[in-house]
Write an enzyme that holds these catalytic residues in place. Sequence first.
Site, mmCIF file in Angstrom:
data_model
loop_
_atom_site.group_PDB
_atom_site.id
_atom_site.type_symbol
_atom_site.label_atom_id
_atom_site.label_comp_id
_atom_site.label_asym_id
_atom_site.label_seq_id
_atom_site.Cartn_x
_atom_site.Cartn_y
_atom_site.Cartn_z
ATOM 1 N N LYS A 1 0.840 -1.209 0.000
ATOM 2 C CA LYS A 1 0.000 0.000 0.000
ATOM 3 C C LYS A 1 0.877 1.261 0.000
ATOM 4 O O LYS A 1 2.076 1.183 0.301
ATOM 5 C CB LYS A 1 -0.912 -0.025 1.228
ATOM 6 C CG LYS A 1 -0.161 -0.044 2.554
ATOM 7 C CD LYS A 1 -1.057 -0.460 3.706
ATOM 8 C CE LYS A 1 -0.300 -0.441 5.021
ATOM 9 N NZ LYS A 1 -1.080 -1.049 6.117
ATOM 10 N N TYR B 1 15.720 30.546 9.333
ATOM 11 C CA TYR B 1 14.476 31.112 9.871
ATOM 12 C C TYR B 1 14.450 31.021 11.393
ATOM 13 O O TYR B 1 14.825 30.003 11.968
ATOM 14 C CB TYR B 1 13.273 30.343 9.332
ATOM 15 C CG TYR B 1 12.924 30.608 7.889
ATOM 16 C CD1 TYR B 1 12.576 31.891 7.458
ATOM 17 C CD2 TYR B 1 12.925 29.576 6.960
ATOM 18 C CE1 TYR B 1 12.233 32.127 6.125
ATOM 19 C CE2 TYR B 1 12.580 29.797 5.637
ATOM 20 C CZ TYR B 1 12.230 31.068 5.220
ATOM 21 O OH TYR B 1 11.901 31.299 3.930
#
Length: 404
Positions: free
Chosen positions: A55, A274
């Site tokens: 999956k 940042y």
Amino acid sequence: MNRATDPKSIAAQAAPAAGNASANGILTVDLGAIAANWKKLEGKGVPAECAGVVKADAYGCGLAPVTKTLSDAGCKTFFVATLDEARTVRATAPTAKIYVLDGLFSGTGDQFAAINCMPVIGDMGELAEWDAFRSTAGWLGTAAIHIDTGMNRLGLSIGEAQGLAPRMKTVNPGFSLVMSHLACAETLGHPMNARQVAAFREIASLFSGVSASLSNSSGIFLGPHFLFDMIRPGAALYGVNPTPEADNPMQQVIDLKARIVQVRHVAKGETIGYGATWTARRDTRVAVAAAGYADGYFRAASGVDGTRSAETIVAGQRCPIAGRISMDLTAIDVTDVTAPVRRGHMATLIGDGITVDELGHHFGTIGYEVLTSLGPRYARVYKDAPASAEPPKAMDQPAPQAGD
Ligand SMILES: *Cc1c(COP(=O)(O)O)cnc(C)c1O
């Protein structure tokens, strides 16, 4: 220094093949390792059948190439989450048995029949719809029945499953698999495991003649009474440690390298990135690599003063992250690297000892999510692809020399 023979320099080059010159990074999936992992689990599961759970794009590793690899290795039963995934498996493995874990959505019976795949049914209403479809369409294909033994996610209750006992005495009950799912398999001594295996053993006995399956990757390592007729490994195929309390018995599958786009000097006392979360405590050399949180390199692993960040490998040496990981870029402190580090070299984010489990720890998650988050921007290279699979892209060109 002779660049060609100095191992550190060779590692530093780790340069992308020419055809991938525009890629921010190179994700190499070792299909040979996936095949070896499947065979190892199969051997451990004997006499149970070993299926393959593919999956979510085979946990980010690529659904079609992984299906082909497992099929060539001898895998005959595949589990996917969705019908779309089932269609890809069917196109790749024409004779495989395919189970769809999310089950039947209303009105989609004909789509199961069209590719001869089977829903995993975990709800009485869903079972009624499937039965109605089968009788209307005259479809003889079977389904798996999922019984909840404590996970409380999908599955019939024990009582509902017991209610199917009379049906099991009919000529064609329509089930080819009875299954349940473990909630705590990666914790060896968890009391839930014993409760679930006991409950499943009892309920599975009502479905005589139907193959029974309980264990995911970690369940396989809980002992022979967890094996039943079929095991359903996913994560362990892709190198995640199924036994987190012990050494990893699986081979690593993923190697991820990001391109260094700039090397710069940052003076002592300055900050990087940042939020100015990371302060240079010495004159610092920084390599800025072209991968960030948009590529699945989670911001949670950032370098923040006073905490431990994730590590990368540059020129054969482990190096920490310096400052916040941003969307497309990550700064790495390469001050201690003895070999030259240059623009165009590659930094290893996964591989050479950095496992998906280690990275998962720094991301505040698990190896599974590291794999399923691997970004779409990397150039993908498949290693040890079976002969009939697509040849790996652009690996026939010699790598450019470092420092070019
Ligand atoms: C995903 C899944 C598996 C595989 O689990 P892993 O822990 O990845 O081995 C097995 N069974 C079910 C029902 C699943 O949803």
